[in-house]
Design an enzyme around this catalytic site. Structure first.
Site, short mmCIF file in Angstrom:
data_model
loop_
_atom_site.label_atom_id
_atom_site.label_comp_id
_atom_site.label_asym_id
_atom_site.label_seq_id
_atom_site.Cartn_x
_atom_site.Cartn_y
_atom_site.Cartn_z
N PRO B 17 44.04 32.48 39.98
CA PRO B 17 44.00 33.20 41.25
C PRO B 17 42.59 33.29 41.82
CG PRO B 17 44.09 34.74 39.44
CD PRO B 17 43.95 33.37 38.82
N CYS B 18 42.50 33.84 43.01
CA CYS B 18 41.23 34.07 43.70
C CYS B 18 40.29 34.85 42.78
CB CYS B 18 41.51 34.85 44.99
SG CYS B 18 40.06 35.33 45.92
N PRO B 19 39.02 34.57 42.67
CA PRO B 19 38.26 33.57 43.44
C PRO B 19 38.10 32.25 42.69
CG PRO B 19 36.73 34.93 42.25
CD PRO B 19 38.11 35.34 41.81
#
Lengths: 181, 80
Positions: B17-19
């Protein structure tokens, strides 16, 4: 000819002045909060900023300061107030709590296990990654002193400096983005 | 337009997932020469907006974006 040279020199001085006013590709953050959610957000922005080609400066102050304590380090020789602060404030990333829905620690535990399940990096991993990416950390000397923290009890981090507000402002003035978290 | 692009390097960013996708791809692109192409495979729907933003800011070019099921394949050319 002489007039032209003079004009050129004047222009050069002016250009230097203008260049000084253009901020660098840099982001400066004040991490004031000691909440897990805000600390996570700070490091997501920090690591993302490196990916976007920005230099990153994080200034830890007040409640943000104890996030950087090392849970495995203990120091003696503190007075009563410092010892009390030491006990009451989180000792490192593992004791940092959510700002909402903490529910006596249950909410924070649930959030942590959810993050693990969803592959979201933990705060500990985030800090390590930030270090590897060259994120610069400044720690507010006044907060350290106020809360009675000693440098020996802080985490090992590649680029960590203790400073005051002027250093932060110098960095902030030279940044495109400034955040207070 | 259904030409196949040959990637010089493939990055598997599935499940991250982000980042992480942009953090990893910004590192990975420096491992190929200017003009070469990397194929980054992400399952993060946010990458659909994040990758173009990253490419624009970092001065690289997304040649093609392909979606197959949950996988998003980005073909990114290193420009600088």
């Amino acid at each position: 000819m002489e007039a032209l040279e003079k004009q050129l020199a004047e222009m050069k001085t002016q250009l230097d002045g203008i260049n000084k006013k253009i901020p660098s590709n840099k982001i400066s953050m004040i991490v004031f909060s000691g909440d897990l959610d805000r600390a996570l957000a700070s490091f997501v922005i920090a690591t993302g900023s490196v990916a976007m080609g920005l230099d990153v400066v994080m200034f830890f102050t007040f409640w943000g300061t104890p996030i950087l304590r090392d849970k495995n380090k203990s120091v003696g020789g503190k007075d009563l107030m410092s010892s009390m602060f030491g006990v009451m404030l989180p000792k490192g990333v593992d004791q940092v709590k959510l700002s909402k829905m903490n529910m006596g620690g249950m909410g924070t535990s649930m959030m942590k296990s959810l993050m693990k399940k969803k592959n979201v990096a933990s705060l500990d991993q985030m800090i390590q990654m930030a270090g590897e990416l060259g994120v610069k950390i400044y720690v507010c000397e006044m907060s350290m002193d106020l809360m009675g923290f000693k440098r020996e009890e802080m985490i090992q981090y590649p680029d960590l400096t203790y400073c005051g507000v002027a250093k932060f402002l110098e960095e902030a003035m030279d940044s495109r983005i400034q955040l207070f978290i | 337009m259904n030409e196949t692009i040959k990637a010089d390097k493939v990055m598997d960013l599935k499940g991250l997932p982000c980042p992480m996708p942009v953090v990893k791809v910004s590192k990975g692109i420096k491992e190929v020469a200017v003009g070469q192409v990397i194929e980054a495979i992400s399952t993060d729907p946010g990458a659909l907006t994040d990758f173009p933003a990253w490419a624009k800011t970092s001065g690289n070019q997304i040649l093609k974006t392909e979606q197959s099921g949950k996988e998003i394949h980005f073909f990114i050319k290193r420009l600088s």
